[in-house]
Design a protein around this motif. Structure first.
Motif, PDB file in Angstrom:
ATOM      1  N   ASN A  97     -42.536  -4.130 -33.887  1.00 31.40           N
ATOM      2  CA  ASN A  97     -43.282  -3.665 -32.713  1.00 31.40           C
ATOM      3  C   ASN A  97     -44.510  -2.869 -33.101  1.00 31.40           C
ATOM      4  N   VAL A 151     -42.022 -14.179 -27.755  1.00 27.74           N
ATOM      5  CA  VAL A 151     -43.006 -13.273 -27.166  1.00 27.74           C
ATOM      6  C   VAL A 151     -42.516 -11.834 -27.320  1.00 27.74           C
ATOM      7  N   LEU A 152     -43.335 -11.015 -27.959  1.00 31.61           N
ATOM      8  CA  LEU A 152     -42.990  -9.616 -28.188  1.00 31.61           C
ATOM      9  C   LEU A 152     -43.593  -8.705 -27.127  1.00 31.61           C
ATOM     10  N   HIS A 153     -44.729  -9.131 -26.579  1.00 32.99           N
ATOM     11  CA  HIS A 153     -45.435  -8.295 -25.598  1.00 32.99           C
ATOM     12  C   HIS A 153     -46.268  -9.209 -24.705  1.00 32.99           C
ATOM     13  N   ARG A 155     -47.436 -11.943 -21.717  1.00 33.04           N
ATOM     14  CA  ARG A 155     -47.029 -13.213 -21.112  1.00 33.04           C
ATOM     15  C   ARG A 155     -48.011 -14.290 -21.544  1.00 33.04           C
ATOM     16  N   GLU A 167     -42.429 -14.899 -21.246  1.00 35.71           N
ATOM     17  CA  GLU A 167     -42.661 -13.470 -21.101  1.00 35.71           C
ATOM     18  C   GLU A 167     -42.028 -12.713 -22.261  1.00 35.71           C
ATOM     19  N   ALA A 168     -42.376 -11.437 -22.368  1.00 35.12           N
ATOM     20  CA  ALA A 168     -41.845 -10.593 -23.434  1.00 35.12           C
ATOM     21  C   ALA A 168     -40.324 -10.665 -23.471  1.00 35.12           C
ATOM     22  N   SER A 187     -51.234 -10.092 -25.005  1.00 32.72           N
ATOM     23  CA  SER A 187     -49.933 -10.575 -25.471  1.00 32.72           C
ATOM     24  C   SER A 187     -49.845 -10.608 -26.985  1.00 32.72           C
TER      25      SER A 187
END
Length: 202
Positions: A97, A151-153, A155, A167-168, A187
């Motif tokens: 992250n 997906v980490l963050h 959309r 999406e995240a 994203s």
């Protein structure tokens, strides 16, 4: 001595096959990648596992061993170009992250609206983190032999004949067809890909 015309090209937004065809139509006979590292932090479709060479009629162009770019695995670092302080060279892996937020900040402030880093490269396995500012599009490109998008963050929308919105927190297999990726908001996603396999058993 016969005269030769030398042209320069930047990172293409098309696939490797389309780019080679356009060069061939323009009368270009040979292609040399003079980058210190055959990878791009903002245009991953320009990454090369094999160096280019003679633009023949069939197959991917190649040069003899040792004729390609200098080997230098420094996470996309180019000679004479200092990595920004907020993206340090990684001797040990940071929290995913934290890396995502660093690249998202860079994507928001560069002209391409993108920032990428290859986090892992082991034999045929590659994991690349991509950050994209809202509205940025990764142009249509070929799919790897196998892979996934996590997906980490934010959309994103993956388009390959039909739209797929992720999406995240969501993980999805990469479409086998040519596809593009659009950031519907700022994203970050992790691309896991298996490459370099042509005739592997299913």
């Amino acid at each position: 001595m016969a005269a030769h015309t030398v042209r320069t090209v930047g990172h293409p937004t098309r696939s490797a096959e389309e780019s080679v065809e356009l060069l061939r139509e323009s009368g270009v006979q040979e292609l040399a990648d003079i980058r210190t590292v055959p990878r791009s932090r903002t245009d991953p479709q320009s990454d090369l596992d094999e160096p280019p060479g003679t633009l023949g009629a069939a197959g991917r162009p190649r040069l003899p061993h040792g004729a390609g770019p200098a080997s230098r695995d420094a996470a996309g670092l180019r000679r004479g170009r200092r990595r920004p302080d907020h993206l340090p060279r990684r001797r040990t892996m940071q929290h995913l992250n934290e890396i995502a937020l660093q690249h998202l900040n860079e994507a928001r402030h560069n002209g391409h609206g993108r920032s990428t880093e290859r986090l892992l490269h082991q034999k045929v396995l590659r994991q690349t983190l991509l950050a994209m500012k809202e509205g940025t599009v990764l142009a249509e490109h070929n799919a790897p032999y196998a892979g996934s998008l996590q997906v980490l963050h934010g959309r994103i929308r993956v388009t390959s004949g039909e739209d797929l919105v992720l999406e995240a927190g969501q993980l999805h297999v990469i479409p086998e067809e040519r596809h593009s990726v659009e950031a519907l908001e700022d994203s970050v996603f992790l691309l896991t890909a298996v490459t370099g396999i042509e005739d592997a058993a299913e």
